[in-house]
Design a protein around this motif. Structure first.
Motif, PDB file in Angstrom:
ATOM      1  N   SER A  96       0.836  -1.197   0.000  1.00  7.34           N
ATOM      2  CA  SER A  96       0.000   0.000   0.000  1.00  7.34           C
ATOM      3  C   SER A  96       0.874   1.251   0.000  1.00  7.34           C
ATOM      4  O   SER A  96       1.614   1.508  -0.938  1.00  7.34           O
ATOM      5  N   PHE A  97       0.801   1.996   1.080  1.00 10.02           N
ATOM      6  CA  PHE A  97       1.325   3.349   1.192  1.00 10.02           C
ATOM      7  C   PHE A  97       2.854   3.428   1.077  1.00 10.02           C
ATOM      8  O   PHE A  97       3.400   4.101   0.207  1.00 10.02           O
ATOM      9  N   ASN A  98       3.562   2.745   1.964  1.00  9.15           N
ATOM     10  CA  ASN A  98       5.027   2.778   1.935  1.00  9.15           C
ATOM     11  C   ASN A  98       5.581   2.175   0.647  1.00  9.15           C
ATOM     12  O   ASN A  98       6.557   2.666   0.082  1.00  9.15           O
TER      13      ASN A  98
ATOM     14  N   ILE B  45     -19.323  -5.236   0.642  1.00  4.99           N
ATOM     15  CA  ILE B  45     -18.193  -4.486   0.102  1.00  4.99           C
ATOM     16  C   ILE B  45     -17.482  -3.786   1.256  1.00  4.99           C
ATOM     17  O   ILE B  45     -18.112  -3.089   2.050  1.00  4.99           O
ATOM     18  N   LEU B  46     -16.155  -3.976   1.350  1.00  3.13           N
ATOM     19  CA  LEU B  46     -15.366  -3.335   2.402  1.00  3.13           C
ATOM     20  C   LEU B  46     -14.257  -2.492   1.785  1.00  3.13           C
ATOM     21  O   LEU B  46     -13.657  -2.873   0.777  1.00  3.13           O
ATOM     22  N   PHE B  47     -13.998  -1.363   2.416  1.00  6.57           N
ATOM     23  CA  PHE B  47     -12.955  -0.447   1.948  1.00  6.57           C
ATOM     24  C   PHE B  47     -11.989  -0.186   3.102  1.00  6.57           C
ATOM     25  O   PHE B  47     -12.288   0.580   4.013  1.00  6.57           O
ATOM     26  N   PRO B  48     -10.821  -0.839   3.102  1.00  5.28           N
ATOM     27  CA  PRO B  48      -9.838  -0.585   4.157  1.00  5.28           C
ATOM     28  C   PRO B  48      -8.863   0.523   3.778  1.00  5.28           C
ATOM     29  O   PRO B  48      -8.417   0.609   2.631  1.00  5.28           O
ATOM     30  N   ALA B  49      -8.530   1.379   4.728  1.00  2.00           N
ATOM     31  CA  ALA B  49      -7.448   2.351   4.574  1.00  2.00           C
ATOM     32  C   ALA B  49      -6.601   2.190   5.830  1.00  2.00           C
ATOM     33  O   ALA B  49      -6.725   2.943   6.789  1.00  2.00           O
ATOM     34  N   ALA B  50      -5.785   1.155   5.826  1.00  2.00           N
ATOM     35  CA  ALA B  50      -5.145   0.730   7.073  1.00  2.00           C
ATOM     36  C   ALA B  50      -3.744   0.159   6.875  1.00  2.00           C
ATOM     37  O   ALA B  50      -3.259  -0.580   7.726  1.00  2.00           O
ATOM     38  N   GLY B  51      -3.090   0.488   5.769  1.00  2.00           N
ATOM     39  CA  GLY B  51      -1.751  -0.032   5.548  1.00  2.00           C
ATOM     40  C   GLY B  51      -1.740  -1.544   5.518  1.00  2.00           C
ATOM     41  O   GLY B  51      -2.598  -2.185   4.914  1.00  2.00           O
ATOM     42  N   ALA B  52      -0.759  -2.144   6.209  1.00  2.18           N
ATOM     43  CA  ALA B  52      -0.631  -3.599   6.216  1.00  2.18           C
ATOM     44  C   ALA B  52      -1.806  -4.274   6.911  1.00  2.18           C
ATOM     45  O   ALA B  52      -2.099  -5.447   6.646  1.00  2.18           O
TER      46      ALA B  52
END
Length: 339
Positions: free
Chosen positions: A52-54, A219-226
Motif C-alpha cells: 500500500s502506502f510505503n 463491500i469493504l474499503f480498508p485504509a489501514a496499511g498492512a
C-alpha cells in the motif's frame, strides 16, 4: 621505437578508462543517467512491503533511480522510537533529501529539521512548518468519494464497511469521502465505519472484516496499511467459499496484488508520483519547502484503470460525472464522516 610503444600504451590506457567510465555510467540508471544525489526514505511501522502506502513511495524512488541515476535507500521502522534514529542516519549521512512516509513521522520530521537546518526533508500526509521541509498532502476524501459511488451502486445487501487504521484526520478523510459517495447514489445504504487502531496488524483487519461480512456487508474499503492485507485475506477466503463479497483497494491498484476476483476497484493515491516529483526537484536544484496538496484536478487521487474489469460502464460513467462535479467545485466532499 620506444617512444612509439609508450605512446600506444598511453592511448590504450586512455581508451580503457573511457570505456570503463561508460560502463560504470550505465550501472547507475536504467537510461544511462548518473547522479551524485542521494535520497533516503524512512517508513512508518507499516513497513516497505505493506502492499500500500510505503510500497508506493518506495516505487516512486525506484523510478527516479531508474530515470536519473539517483542513489536511493530506505530504513524500515518497527516502532515509533525508530523514527528520529532512522531520519538522522540519512541526514547525518549526507543524503540530499530525507523522506518521512506517513503522518506518524510529523513530530520527528519537525525535530530533525529544526536541528539540521541545512538538510532537506519531505513528508507525506502531514504539514510540517519548517523552511527546509516539503509537505505533501492529498485530497483522499475526493478519491474515496468516487469508490463510494462504485460501492453504493454495486452493493446488493445495502451494507458496506470502512475499516481504518488509526483514527487520524487523514484516515477520517478516506472514511468521509467513501461515506459521502455511497450516500450520494444510494441514500438507503448503511455505511459502517471502524478503526482498528493499527497500520501493521493484518489479523486485526481480518477480524474486523469477518465481523462486517457477518453483519451483512458485501463491500469493504480498508485504509489501514498492512492491516488492510487482513481484510483482503478474509475477503478472498469468503469468495472461495462462494460468498458474493468484494474489497476496495487503497493507495495503489491492489488488484495487481490480490487479484481481480476480490478487488472491486481501488482508490489510487499517487504517493509514488509525489515522491518522484519532489525528489526530482532536488536533482534539478528547484527544491523549496512548503506545502502541496494533490487532488482530483491534479491527478493526485482517482480510481484504478483496471476498474472496468469488475465495474460496469454505466457505473463508471456515473463516476466520471461526479469527478467532473468535484473538480468544478459543484460538489465539495466532506473531510470528516457524519455520525
Amino acid at each position: 621505437m620506444k617512444k612509439s610503444i609508450k605512446l600506444t600504451m598511453v592511448m590504450l590506457l586512455a581508451v580503457t578508462l573511457v570505456l570503463s567510465a561508460c560502463g560504470k555510467k550505465n550501472e547507475t540508471g536504467g537510461n544511462g543517467a548518473t547522479s551524485n544525489i542521494k535520497v533516503g526514505m524512512v517508513t512508518d511501522v507499516g513497513g516497505v512491503n505493506d502492499k500500500s502506502f510505503n510500497q508506493s513511495a518506495w516505487e516512486g524512488l525506484q523510478s527516479i533511480k531508474e530515470s536519473d541515476g539517483v542513489k536511493v535507500e530506505y530504513l524500515q521502522s518497527t516502532k515509533a522510537d525508530d523514527y528520529v534514529t532512522n531520519l538522522n542516519k540519512f541526514v547525518k549521512g549526507g543524503y540530499d533529501l530525507t523522506w518521512g512516509i506517513g503522518m506518524s513521522l510529523e513530530k520527528d520530521i519537525k525535530t530533525v529539521a529544526d536541528q539540521n537546518k541545512d538538510a532537506k526533508l519531505a513528508i507525506i500526509d502531514a504539514v510540517v512548518d519548517a523552511p527546509n521541509v516539503k509537505s505533501v498532502t492529498f485530497s483522499e476524501n475526493e478519491g474515496s468519494f468516487l469508490v463510494g459511488v462504485v460501492a453504493g451502486l454495486t452493493t446488493k445487501t445495502n451494507k458496506v464497511g470502512f475499516i481504518g487504521g488509526m483514527q487520524l484526520p487523514v484516515i477520517e478523510k478516506f472514511a468521509a469521502g467513501f461515506q459521502a459517495g455511497v450516500k450520494a447514489v444510494n441514500p438507503d445504504a448503511q455505511v459502517m465505519i471502524n478503526y482498528t487502531g493499527a497500520f501493521d496488524k493484518p489479523d486485526l483487519g481480518k477480524t474486523q472484516a469477518a465481523t462486517y461480512y457477518n453483519d451483512g456487508a458485501d463491500i469493504l474499503f480498508p485504509a489501514a496499511g498492512a492491516t488492510g492485507t487482513g481484510v483482503f485475506n478474509e475477503g478472498i477466503a469468503r469468495k472461495k467459499a462462494g460468498a458474493d463479497v468484494w474489497v476496495i483497494g487503497v493507495d495503489k491498484d491492489q488488484s495487481l496484488e490480490f487479484g481481480d476476483e476480490i478487488t472491486l476497484t481501488s482508490m489510487i493515491k499517487r504517493v509514488d508520483e509525489a515522491v518522484k516529483r519532489v525528489s526530482k526537484q532536488v536533482v534539478d536544484g528547484t527544491f523549496t519547502g512548503g506545502t502541496e496538496t494533490l487532488g482530483l484536478k491534479d491527478n493526485g487521487v482517482g480510481i484504478a484503470d483496471t476498474s472496468s474489469k469488475n465495474v460496469s460502464a454505466e457505473i463508471l460513467a456515473k463516476v466520471e460525472d461526479y469527478k467532473a462535479k468535484i473538480i468544478s467545485g459543484e460538489i465539495v466532499v466532506p473531510e470528516a464522516p457524519t455520525k
